[in-house]
Design an enzyme around this catalytic site. Structure first.
Site, PDB file in Angstrom:
ATOM      1  N   SER A 119       0.734  -1.304  -0.001  1.00  0.00           N
ATOM      2  CA  SER A 119      -0.124   0.096  -0.192  1.00  0.00           C
ATOM      3  C   SER A 119       0.981   1.307  -0.115  1.00  0.00           C
ATOM      4  O   SER A 119       0.322   2.206  -0.192  1.00  0.00           O
ATOM      5  CB  SER A 119      -0.959   0.098   1.075  1.00  0.00           C
ATOM      6  N   HIS A 140      -2.561  -3.314  -5.872  1.00  0.00           N
ATOM      7  CA  HIS A 140      -2.940  -2.914  -4.624  1.00  0.00           C
ATOM      8  C   HIS A 140      -4.523  -2.957  -4.471  1.00  0.00           C
ATOM      9  O   HIS A 140      -5.095  -1.929  -4.893  1.00  0.00           O
ATOM     10  CB  HIS A 140      -2.604  -1.546  -4.418  1.00  0.00           C
TER      11      HIS A 140
END
Length: 495
Positions: A119, A140
């Site tokens: 992230s 992600h």
């Protein structure tokens, strides 16, 4: 490239969710964990998630069996040798990820694409540790992966042409909206979201407003699905702290330095829902005592005859005065409380009164929230009276200090400004930024949709006031925003 066989390394909540997403789309999945105990936990995540979907009527029992049947669980990375794509979802520690990717590079076929679910960490640094940096990307997902519709696809300066497009197409096959971005810390969502959350912690620590009031202001006033402290508890305070550290290491922007309050709570082991206690207690996003603040006060307010005076913005002031009169209160030249809908610091208005202790600033936010700003001279009687008046006319009072932006604008406008700077730097399109924040955070609108709804001039002027008060360079209006207001434009140019 056609992806049919996928590996997922790490079967915590996020990794198991990613494996489920692939299996729901009909792909064969190999899920890998470090040992038998972790593998059993991963199997439990998969069974519980799909079981809940059946209970809610979103999956038929037979569909659940088919999904689980497409997933093979193992403790051997060697079983990944024939996959087309492998996604890692292990803890956010760069050394761990680099070590894993070196091993995957050895195991997997040269054509296999390797993706990291990081992230915030550098995808470039992870790619560079392999012998195939051109076939390493970021993919992600957002938690919970089976529900959230956004995937950020992160390419690097060495990513081979076509790889990002192939992974983006795969995300569409999964039923997700993909936003393709470059490799900058936080990508789109966390780069915009985490500074906002960090800023909320700073405002609370400065005493501008309390935990419950800040959360109520952003949830009820702006329409966000959760207030910043409830969201921090959900994300995990340690995760937020780590992401802020990565952002600061890249930007050296002091606004990205993790809040000392976050550091204190993380050091104390108060990490939010994962530890059972953070800003709030274990069982609720609000209404439970946590490390800071107690439950919101929800006492019944009995109407009582009192006197008031409303000054400031004519239309809003007239509307508020009418609501108060309808509730049985009287306007007076000698009022119990003076409610000031202010366009500058409330104290500047208060000192003009014979009795400045009676003045409370009012900022109406949306249809439900009234921010109530007490000055250094406001009496407790006036502050309490203002809160009672707002409750009686159906508004949620948010007590705060007399500071630029009060609560909502002080948190919202810098976030919008960050989005403008991101777009102006060419990092992502307006459409992608808006989609990322709507789908990744569940916001009712993206930042540019909000900007154009509020009015560019209002946001620009609010940022100027914040910059004047706090002297924070990041609060200065983005040059593009300033230019558009100067040119009397109401919308951003789409490129």
């Amino acid at each position: 490239m056609a992806f049919e066989r996928v590996g997922v390394v790490g079967l915590g909540t996020m990794g198991a969710g990613i494996a489920e997403v692939f299996a729901r789309a009909g792909l064969r999945v190999i899920g890998v964990e470090a040992d038998a105990e972790a593998l059993a936990r991963g199997r439990g995540h998969l069974e519980r998630s799909t079981g809940k979907a059946v209970d809610k009527g979103k999956l038929a029992p037979g569909q659940r069996d088919e999904i689980l049947g497409r997933i093979t669980l193992t403790t051997s990375r060697e079983d990944l040798r024939d996959v087309d794509l492998v996604v890692e979802a292990i803890p956010e520690i760069l050394d761990y990820k680099i070590s894993l990717f070196k091993d995957l590079d050895r195991i997997c076929e040269p054509g296999t694409v390797m993706a990291t679910n990081t992230s915030s960490l550098s995808v470039t640094a992870i790619a560079a540790a392999t012998g195939r940096p051109g076939r390493v990307v970021g993919m992600h997902f957002f938690n919970p992966a089976p529900v959230m519709k956004l995937v950020e696809v992160v390419g690097t300066v060495v990513t081979e042409p076509g790889v990002v497009a192939d992974v983006t197409a795969l995300a569409g096959r999964l039923g997700k909206t993909a936003v393709a971005v470059g490799d900058r810390a936080g990508f789109v969502v966390n780069r915009l979201l985490l500074p906002y959350l960090n800023h909320a912690a700073a405002l609370m620590e400065l005493g501008v407003a309390g935990r419950d009031d800040i959360d109520a202001a952003m949830r009820l006033g702006v329409g966000l699905p959760m207030g910043p402290f409830a969201l921090l508890d959900l994300i995990g305070l340690d995760t937020a702290y780590e992401v802020m550290g990565v952002l600061f290491d890249e930007t050296r922007d002091r606004r990205h330095a993790p809040s000392p309050l976050l550091r204190e709570l993380v050091t104390a082991g108060l990490l939010g829902r994962k530890s059972g206690r953070g800003f709030y207690g274990e069982s609720s996003e609000s209404g439970e005592s946590g490390a800071y603040g107690g439950a919101p006060h929800r006492e019944q307010v009995k109407p009582r005859l009192g006197t008031f005076k409303v000054v400031g913005y004519e239309d809003e002031g007239d509307g508020l005065a009418e609501r108060l009169r309808a509730a049985g209160f009287k306007a007076s030249e000698d009022p119990d409380v003076v409610l000031c809908l202010a366009d500058r610091p409330v104290i500047e208005h208060a000192v003009r009164l014979p009795d400045p202790a009676r003045m409370v600033g009012v900022h109406l936010v949306g249809e439900q929230v009234a921010e109530l700003a007490s000055t250094a001279l406001t009496s407790e009687h006036a502050a309490t009276a203002a809160r009672d008046l707002m409750k009686i006319v159906g508004l949620t009072p948010v007590p705060c200090k007399d500071r630029a932006g009060f609560v909502v604008d002080a948190l919202l406008f810098p976030y919008l400004n960050d989005a403008v700077r991101m777009y102006d730097a060419g990092y992502a399109s307006i459409e992608d930024i808006d989609a990322a924040m709507r789908l990744g955070c569940g916001y009712p609108a993206g930042p540019f949709e909000m900007l154009e709804s509020f009015g560019l001039a209002r946001v620009r002027d609010g940022l100027r006031a914040l910059y004047t008060e706090y002297r924070e360079p990041a609060f200065a209006p983005a040059p593009l925003l300033d230019q558009l207001v100067t040119a009397d434009l109401s919308e951003f140019p789409r490129r």
